[in-house]
Scaffold this motif. Sequence first.
Motif, PDB file in Angstrom:
ATOM      1  N   ARG A   8       7.939   2.740  -1.037  1.00 54.23           N
ATOM      2  CA  ARG A   8       7.602   1.632  -0.134  1.00 54.23           C
ATOM      3  C   ARG A   8       8.528   1.624   1.071  1.00 54.23           C
ATOM      4  NH1 ARG A   8       7.564  -3.814  -2.272  1.00 54.23           N
ATOM      5  NH2 ARG A   8       6.193  -2.923  -3.865  1.00 54.23           N
ATOM      6  N   LYS A  38       0.841  -1.197   0.000  1.00 55.98           N
ATOM      7  CA  LYS A  38       0.000   0.000   0.000  1.00 55.98           C
ATOM      8  C   LYS A  38       0.880   1.252   0.000  1.00 55.98           C
ATOM      9  CE  LYS A  38      -3.797   2.084   2.689  1.00 55.98           C
ATOM     10  NZ  LYS A  38      -4.592   1.949   3.941  1.00 55.98           N
ATOM     11  N   SER A  89       3.600   5.332   3.365  1.00 53.14           N
ATOM     12  CA  SER A  89       3.416   4.052   2.686  1.00 53.14           C
ATOM     13  C   SER A  89       3.674   2.890   3.646  1.00 53.14           C
ATOM     14  CB  SER A  89       4.350   3.945   1.475  1.00 53.14           C
ATOM     15  OG  SER A  89       3.963   4.855   0.456  1.00 53.14           O
ATOM     16  N   GLU A  90       3.222   1.713   3.221  1.00 58.89           N
ATOM     17  CA  GLU A  90       3.309   0.527   4.066  1.00 58.89           C
ATOM     18  C   GLU A  90       4.760   0.152   4.364  1.00 58.89           C
ATOM     19  OE1 GLU A  90       1.938  -4.186   3.833  1.00 58.89           O
ATOM     20  OE2 GLU A  90       1.058  -2.719   2.450  1.00 58.89           O
TER      21      GLU A  90
END
Length: 322
Positions: free
Chosen positions: A79, A29, A84-85
């Motif tokens: 990322r 995500k 962000s995840e």
Amino acid sequence: MDDILRVTPGNPMPPNATAGYFEGHRGVKLRYALFRSDISPAAGTVVLLQGRNEFIEKYYETIRDLNAMGLWVATFDLRGQGGSERLTKDPRKGHVRRFRDYERDLEIFLEKIVLPDARMPFFLIGHSTGALIALSAGPRLGNRISRMALLGPYIGFQNQEAPETVVRPLSALLSWTGFGHVSLGKDKSRLPFENNGLTRDQRRFDRNTEIIKAYPELTVGAPTARWVHETLSAARRVSRQTHLTEITIPTLILAPVLDGVVPYALQEELSRNFRAAQLVTITGGRHEILQEKDIYRAQALAAFQAFMPGEDGGLDLTETAA
């Protein structure tokens, strides 16, 4: 919007923003934002690729400057960092499994967000690790990106706890023996201004520090051995002339002479082997040119405006100098 993008008193959000999340490579995500210019017709869209341990909010000022040039800005947190995840159980670790994952995220972003929702032509501005991603993906971007500007591309390092000649084999050994999640180095997300090596602008440094204090979840600490191994391997690969000749996108390399992270000599050598590139030397600037003093930062903005024309043939550079 505040539940996705953050603001602090000294760092207001640019207007005309859309933000959300998209699914990157392997379902990670990723947080993104699109900032529209009030100027119509738009001169195009800049895809802004951040450096390691950066986040969308850090670029609000630059986004407003680009919007004032008639350019839309599309950006996302890499990322494992920003909004962000995260990729490890410990959210403070800066990690990546494969460098190619960054490139695939960029390709998905272009396909799912930029192409459907932004205005052509498309340009790319990459800082540090973001510039390394652009260089690595460059041979496949020619049909989508018209021009690129790379600021202090991360193709090697200096002034760290250990020299690259030690870190490179150590990170490789740890990665190959199953210890890739081990952190290398110290957490530098909250270093004091003195001798920081990134910028000489106290005001912008303090502004970014306030963002981190208000939203510490946006930052990460030291990189893992795997991150170091993957990025240094990519840096070596993209620096080869055989790779650089495959990039046909007209490119500017903005190299700060006093870069405290990436040796200026490496950036100069990169430009000599890169036929599609032109070197812009920023004398006196440090690694984070877009967070630097106005005298250095203005040179980068002027280069963007002169080099990234819209469909009408470009904007008048004298407007920026005024």
